[in-house]
Write an enzyme that holds these catalytic residues in place. Structure first.
Site, PDB file in Angstrom:
ATOM      1  CB  SER A 154     -11.341 -35.546-100.186  1.00  0.00           C
ATOM      2  OG  SER A 154     -11.713 -36.901 -99.954  1.00  0.00           O
ATOM      3  CE1 TYR A 187     -10.693 -34.435 -94.910  1.00  0.00           C
ATOM      4  CE2 TYR A 187     -11.721 -35.916 -96.498  1.00  0.00           C
ATOM      5  CZ  TYR A 187     -10.619 -35.204 -96.056  1.00  0.00           C
ATOM      6  OH  TYR A 187      -9.445 -35.256 -96.777  1.00  0.00           O
TER       7      TYR A 187
END
Length: 266
Positions: free
Chosen positions: A158, A171
Site C-alpha cells: 500500500s 493496516y
C-alpha cells in the site's frame, strides 16, 4: 526478428498455457482486475475468495467468455492454518489441474480496519495482521513445492507505507510487514529463478473505498490534488503493473517495491 527470438516467444506462450496464476482476494476490485488481465495474458487463473462465491463466479465467467481458463476456490485467510487450508481448497477446486505448476502467485487479499492507535482494539489488530501479513507468509511457504522455477510472486502492499495516514495505522503496519517479507524472499528464491516483488497502490476506486470516496466530491478532489498524474487510480492501473511483474519482460526485476500511486505527494 531472429529464429531465436521466435523460439523464446513460443516457449513463453507455452509456459503461460501450461501454468496457473493464483490471485488471492480476486472476487472484486484490484484482485478481480489482476485476475482478468492474467487470464487475457494466457494464464489459467485460480480466483480465490473468502465468501462471495457469486462475485468470484462472475470473475471466472468474464475470463472464460474472453477465451481464457479460470476456476474459483474459497479459503478464509483469518484461520490459523491458512497455508494448509488454502492449498487444500485450491486442490479440491483445481481437479485435473492440481498438478499443473503455479507460475504466478499474487498476494492481494487484505482488510482495512480504520482507527488511530488509541481507538484500535487488540482483536482487530490481530485479525488484520493474520489476513494481511501472516496469511501471505504461510501461503507462500506452503506453495514452494508447487511453485515453478522461473515463476513470480507479487505482494500487494500500500502507498500508506510511504505516505503516513494515522487513521489506518494497523493496516500500514501489516503492509510494511509484507514489504519486509518481499526482500529476503527474493534473495532466497533467486537461485530458482523466481522473482519476488511488491506493488504499492495508492487510493483506488474500488468497493473498499466506496463508502468515503464515491459520490464525495470533496474527498475526490483531495485525492486528485495529491497526485502528480491528477486522477484517482483505477483497478486496471494496478493490474497492469502486477501483470508486468508476473511476465517474462520483468525477469530481471526482483526484490523491488514498486510505487503505483500515480505520484502521490511527490
Amino acid at each position: 526478428m531472429s529464429d531465436t527470438d521466435l523460439r523464446d516467444i513460443e516457449a513463453l506462450d507455452a509456459r503461460k498455457s501450461d501454468g496457473i496464476a493464483v490471485v488471492t482476494g480476486a472476487s472484486r476490485g484490484i484482485g478481480a482486475a489482476i485476475a482478468g488481465r492474467l487470464g487475457a495474458d494466457g494464464y489459467t487463473v485460480a480466483v480465490h475468495y473468502r465468501q462471495d462465491s457469486a462475485a468470484a463466479a462472475d470473475v471466472v465467467e468474464k475470463i472464460t467468455a474472453a477465451g481464457g481458463t479460470a476456476f474459483s476456490f474459497a479459503a478464509d485467510l483469518a484461520e490459523p492454518d491458512t497455508g494448509t487450508a488454502f492449498w487444500a481448497s485450491y486442490d479440491a477446486a483445481a481437479g485435473a489441474l492440481r498438478d499443473v505448476p503455479v507460475r504466478v502467485l499474487v498476494n492481494n487479499a487484505g482488510v482495512v480496519v480504520n482507527g488511530v492507535i488509541e481507538e484500535f482494539a487488540a482483536e482487530d489488530f490481530i485479525r488484520q495482521q493474520q489476513i494481511n501479513a501472516t496469511a501471505p507468509f504461510l501461503i507462500i511457504k506452503a506453495a514452494l513445492p508447487r511453485l515453478a522455477n522461473g515463476g513470480h510472486v507479487v505482494n500487494i502492499s500500500s502507498g500508506a507505507t510511504r505516505v503516513p495516514i494515522p487513521g489506518i495505522i494497523g493496516y500500514t503496519m501489516t503492509k510494511g510487514a509484507l514489504e519486509a517479507l518481499t526482500l529476503p524472499l527474493a534473495q532466497h528464491l533467486g537461485p530458482r529463478g523466481i522473482t519476488v516483488n511488491a506493488v504499492r497502490p495508492g487510493t483506488t476506486d474500488t468497493d473498499m473505498n466506496a463508502d468515503w470516496l464515491r459520490g464525495n466530491s470533496e474527498a475526490m478532489a483531495t485525492v486528485v490534488a495529491s497526485r502528480a498524474l491528477g486522477r484517482v487510480g483505477e483497478p486496471a492501473d494496478i493490474a497492469d503493473v502486477v501483470t508486468f511483474l508476473a511476465s517474462h519482460d520483468a525477469r530481471w526485476i526482483t526484490g523491488q517495491i514498486i510505487d503505483a500511486t500515480g505520484g502521490e505527494r511527490l
